[in-house]
Design an enzyme around this catalytic site. Structure first.
Site, short mmCIF file in Angstrom:
data_model
loop_
_atom_site.label_atom_id
_atom_site.label_comp_id
_atom_site.label_asym_id
_atom_site.label_seq_id
_atom_site.Cartn_x
_atom_site.Cartn_y
_atom_site.Cartn_z
N HIS A 176 26.85 16.16 -5.53
CA HIS A 176 28.75 14.90 -5.63
C HIS A 176 27.57 13.93 -5.30
CE1 HIS A 176 32.14 13.99 -4.92
NE2 HIS A 176 31.43 12.68 -3.52
N LYS B 258 25.14 20.54 -2.65
CA LYS B 258 25.60 21.75 -2.58
C LYS B 258 25.33 23.31 -2.50
CE LYS B 258 29.46 19.25 -6.11
NZ LYS B 258 30.63 19.09 -6.90
N TYR C 220 38.64 17.30 -0.96
CA TYR C 220 39.14 17.25 -1.99
C TYR C 220 39.96 17.17 -2.71
CZ TYR C 220 34.03 18.69 -3.49
OH TYR C 220 32.68 17.99 -3.82
N ARG D 77 25.36 7.71 -9.42
CA ARG D 77 25.94 8.90 -10.60
C ARG D 77 24.97 8.26 -11.78
NH1 ARG D 77 30.65 10.90 -9.71
NH2 ARG D 77 32.09 10.06 -11.77
N PHE E 137 40.87 23.51 -12.04
CA PHE E 137 40.18 24.23 -10.72
C PHE E 137 40.36 23.73 -9.13
CE2 PHE E 137 39.37 20.04 -12.43
CZ PHE E 137 39.11 18.86 -10.87
N ARG F 29 21.58 16.65 -12.24
CA ARG F 29 22.49 18.59 -12.55
C ARG F 29 21.73 19.04 -14.03
NH1 ARG F 29 27.87 14.65 -11.45
NH2 ARG F 29 28.59 15.72 -9.25
N ASN G 4 27.85 22.87 -9.47
CA ASN G 4 27.09 21.04 -10.09
C ASN G 4 25.68 20.85 -9.12
OD1 ASN G 4 28.92 19.98 -9.25
ND2 ASN G 4 29.49 18.87 -11.10
N GLU H 104 34.52 8.91 2.02
CA GLU H 104 33.99 10.70 2.23
C GLU H 104 32.21 10.24 3.18
OE1 GLU H 104 34.06 11.43 -2.40
OE2 GLU H 104 31.99 10.54 -1.82
N THR I 256 28.85 15.24 -14.85
CA THR I 256 29.67 16.16 -13.97
C THR I 256 29.62 17.72 -14.35
OG1 THR I 256 31.45 14.88 -13.33
CG2 THR I 256 31.70 17.43 -12.88
P1 CMP Z 1 32.63 16.53 -8.21
O1 CMP Z 1 32.44 15.19 -8.44
O2 CMP Z 1 31.21 16.19 -7.12
O3 CMP Z 1 33.61 16.72 -7.37
C1 CMP Z 1 35.22 17.65 -7.79
C2 CMP Z 1 34.36 19.01 -8.24
O4 CMP Z 1 35.09 19.45 -9.18
C3 CMP Z 1 33.48 18.09 -9.20
O5 CMP Z 1 31.61 17.81 -8.92
C4 CMP Z 1 33.21 19.86 -10.07
O6 CMP Z 1 31.69 20.65 -9.42
C5 CMP Z 1 34.12 20.62 -10.33
N1 CMP Z 1 34.95 20.30 -11.42
C6 CMP Z 1 35.23 21.77 -12.12
N2 CMP Z 1 35.96 21.50 -12.73
C7 CMP Z 1 35.86 20.52 -13.30
C8 CMP Z 1 36.59 20.12 -14.35
N3 CMP Z 1 37.72 20.56 -15.40
N4 CMP Z 1 36.54 17.96 -14.49
C9 CMP Z 1 35.94 17.55 -13.07
N5 CMP Z 1 35.57 18.15 -12.05
C10 CMP Z 1 35.65 19.86 -12.32
#
Ligand code: CMP
Length: 135
Positions: free
Chosen positions: A117, A11, A51, A87, A59, A104, A114, A128, A93
């Site tokens: 992905h 990212k 997304y 994962r 968010f 991460r 973060n 994806e 996350t």
């Molecule tokens: P990723 O799972 O790669 O894709 C969705 C993204 O939304 C996730 O990473 C986070 O970077 C972002 N995000 C921000 N806030 C939240 C949250 N509360 N829960 C999950 N994802 C979040």
């Protein structure tokens, strides 16, 4: 076990911080094979499509703004048990909750920025990967 595939994006924060090479090396060392890879940047429409699953969440707007803010590296990776193992490799996350040694934990600063992905299922890995590499 049969080899399968997952999809990843390095990212904008990781790209900006110069972590792309380190992250790719970490992924390869963990046994993932690069199947496809490209440097690209998502525009607003593409990001909203990618997304879509998060549309309506609090968010969402910040996520779109962030993911379109700079270049990313999109890649398809192959390994046995790819989705689950990847994962584990990238960690929670929220980097504050990511185990030591995960990508991460090492390279991300916040839940929004973060670093990386990883697809959450075989089905989403296919969707994806197709999104980025089917044309
Ligand atoms: P990723 O799972 O790669 O894709 C969705 C993204 O939304 C996730 O990473 C986070 O970077 C972002 N995000 C921000 N806030 C939240 C949250 N509360 N829960 C999950 N994802 C979040």
């Amino acid at each position: 076990m049969r080899k399968n595939r997952t999809f990843t994006m390095i990212k904008p924060d990781a790209m900006e911080n110069g972590y792309a090479g380190l992250i790719i090396a970490h992924i390869e060392k963990a046994g993932f094979k690069l199947i496809a890879m490209k440097l690209t940047q998502l525009d607003k429409d593409s990001a909203e499509k990618f997304y879509e699953i998060h549309k309506g969440k609090v968010f969402f707007n910040d996520l779109i703004q962030y993911i379109t803010s700079g270049p990313i590296i999109a890649a398809i990776l192959e390994k046995e048990n790819a989705v689950e193992d990847f994962r584990k490799l990238i960690g929670n996350t929220n980097p504050e909750e990511a185990d030591e040694g995960t990508i991460r934990n090492m390279y991300a600063k916040s839940i929004d920025a973060n670093a990386i992905h990883g697809s959450d299922s075989d089905e989403n890995a296919q969707i994806e990967g197709d999104f980025h590499f089917s044309n």
